[in-house]
Design an enzyme around this catalytic site. Structure first.
Site, PDB file in Angstrom:
ATOM      1  N   THR A 337      65.234  71.464  25.769  1.00 48.11           N
ATOM      2  CA  THR A 337      66.611  71.681  25.318  1.00 48.11           C
ATOM      3  C   THR A 337      67.593  71.090  26.320  1.00 48.11           C
ATOM      4  O   THR A 337      67.221  70.694  27.424  1.00 48.11           O
ATOM      5  CB  THR A 337      66.913  73.183  25.134  1.00 48.11           C
ATOM      6  OG1 THR A 337      66.945  73.795  26.427  1.00 48.11           O
ATOM      7  CG2 THR A 337      65.853  73.864  24.289  1.00 48.11           C
ATOM      8  N   CYS A 338      68.885  71.088  25.937  1.00 49.54           N
ATOM      9  CA  CYS A 338      69.896  70.450  26.778  1.00 49.54           C
ATOM     10  C   CYS A 338      70.431  71.393  27.849  1.00 49.54           C
ATOM     11  O   CYS A 338      71.452  71.116  28.486  1.00 49.54           O
ATOM     12  CB  CYS A 338      71.043  69.953  25.913  1.00 49.54           C
ATOM     13  SG  CYS A 338      70.465  68.840  24.634  1.00 49.54           S
ATOM     14  N   ASP A 339      69.771  72.504  28.026  1.00 47.97           N
ATOM     15  CA  ASP A 339      70.285  73.598  28.822  1.00 47.97           C
ATOM     16  C   ASP A 339      69.643  73.583  30.220  1.00 47.97           C
ATOM     17  O   ASP A 339      68.423  73.521  30.331  1.00 47.97           O
ATOM     18  CB  ASP A 339      69.872  74.856  28.030  1.00 47.97           C
ATOM     19  CG  ASP A 339      70.451  76.114  28.564  1.00 47.97           C
ATOM     20  OD1 ASP A 339      70.745  76.167  29.760  1.00 47.97           O
ATOM     21  OD2 ASP A 339      70.582  77.061  27.754  1.00 47.97           O
TER      22      ASP A 339
END
Ligand SMILES: *Cc1c(COP(=O)(O)O)cnc(C)c1O
Length: 410
Positions: A337-339
């Site tokens: 994910t982009c997290d």
């Protein structure tokens, strides 16, 4: 040949996996684009047989550790007849999957509607509680039923465990006398339960908790019919190798035998992790390498919640042919994910020449791994394959070998 079926969350019904051959390396050979969950029914079956044969009382499976209907069926087929459920969805799931199973509703804070449905629709008779309010809820919701087993949950220390369960639930010492006394008046059978925290690294955790139980019984001067030592039985992970489970069982049995309870009292346990940790693992692909950081296609929002949020170290293996002969090096992982929080510090030891495109098996994800997957950010995968090779670590295989070598020595 490998067979696929959909991943099993709470909602879907069992898809009765048929027997299949295959191993982790076979999966890597197929170059899957998405992470693949490997299921090892034989490992869960072995754990279930171990508990049902060796625990000196009744073992009920704590469903939250992994609610897969296929797993529930494996446990049932191997002697686990009682199930610790914590929500009405778990009650419905287990009644639907295993209609003859006995359910015990062991969450000490429940919705009154959930208690009523559990009692009247699903035949649940065992409930836990840690307050007078909850006792009154159970009384109202069951219309003052006379056939209840009520387990009063005591607060005990989590100091010997890797994951605390000490602050949220459990009656404090000054509250137990009144609560036990009141519950005794309502209950057909009265129990005392506790949870020493998950992954308890020493049997002493149970010995200490049993001292709290003794003090509570002596103080309240009530007849107790059930002692439920909860979950917390460990599995094995890098840097967290516990003593053999028999030592836990011996300690618990000794403490139970010395309690001031009637000789017909029952001993129960609620293992979650220990029954299912070896049941599954995940095969991931390395999408990018940046120094000692590997960007893999599963992570904190997938099966690796504990690796990210509590720094749990799962065993890892590079699935490459021919095997790498380069020395191991410590790596950390980023999930897909982009997290930024989608980061698993590890360290995970893998051959120093890992590159993008390699496949890695991350082991021991059967408990609190597969159960925690989300589809956040469009990642995650529901591809599941049954394999027949051994899990990356096992508390039960070593035992079998030890028993076998003892036999040889005799
Ligand atoms: C989570 C839980 C369990 C299972 O714990 P493990 O550490 O996985 O064995 C058992 N009982 C209760 C009440 C729980 O909340």
């Amino acid at each position: 040949m490998v067979q696929h079926h959909r991943a099993l969350g709470l909602a879907p019904l069992s898809t009765a996996a048929s027997s299949v051959a295959g191993s982790a390396i076979d999966i890597a050979r197929r170059s899957p684009v998405q992470p693949v969950t490997l299921i090892r029914p034989h490992a869960a079956a072995r754990a279930a047989r171990f508990f049902s044969e060796k625990f000196p009382g009744r073992s009920m499976y704590a469903v939250k550790a992994n609610p897969s209907p296929d797993l529930l069926q494996v446990l049932w087929d191997n002697g686990i007849t009682h199930y610790d459920v914590a929500s009405i969805a778990e009650v419905r799931l287990v009644s639907r999957t295993l209609p003859d199973a006995t359910l015990c509703f062991m969450h000490p804070v429940k919705a009154e509607e959930a208690i009523a449905e559990a009692y009247f629709t699903h035949g649940v008779r065992v409930f836990s509680l840690d307050s007078i309010e909850e006792l009154e809820k159970v009384e109202r919701a069951t219309r003052h039923a006379a056939d209840l087993t009520l387990c009063v949950r005591l607060r005990v220390s989590s100091e010997h465990s890797k994951l605390s369960l000490a602050s949220k639930f459990g009656a404090m010492p000054h509250e137990t006398k009144e609560l036990l006394f009141r519950a005794r008046q309502t209950a057909d059978a009265l129990g005392i339960c506790f949870h020493v925290g998950s992954q308890a690294m020493t049997p002493d955790a149970y010995a200490q908790a049993m001292e709290r139980v003794r003090a509570a019984i002596v103080e309240a001067a009530v007849t107790v019919d059930v002692i439920d030592v909860g979950g917390g039985f460990p599995s094995t992970y890098p840097g967290m190798e516990p003593p053999p489970l028999e030592r836990y069982f011996e300690t618990i049995h000794r403490a139970f035998e010395s309690l001031p309870i009637s000789y017909s009292a029952e001993l129960w346990a609620e293992p979650g992790r220990a029954l299912c940790a070896e049941y599954s693992s995940v095969v991931v692909r390395v999408e990018k390498r940046r120094g000692a950081e590997l960007y893999i296609n599963d992570g904190a929002y997938g099966a690796l919640f504990d690796a990210a949020h509590i720094g749990w170290r799962f065993p890892v293996t590079l699935l490459r042919e021919p095997e790498s002969e380069v020395r191991d090096h410590p790596f950390s992982f980023y999930g897909p994910t982009c997290d930024d929080m989608d980061h698993m510090a590890g360290p995970f030891l893998l051959p120093a020449d890992v590159v993008a495109g390699d496949y890695i098996e991350i082991g021991m994800l059967g408990a609190y791994g597969s159960a925690m997957r989300t589809g956040f950010n469009g990642f995650g995968s529901d591809e599941t394959v049954v394999v027949e090779d051994e899990p990356m670590a096992s508390l039960y295989v070593e035992l079998e070998t030890r028993v076998a070598s003892n036999v040889v020595k005799l």
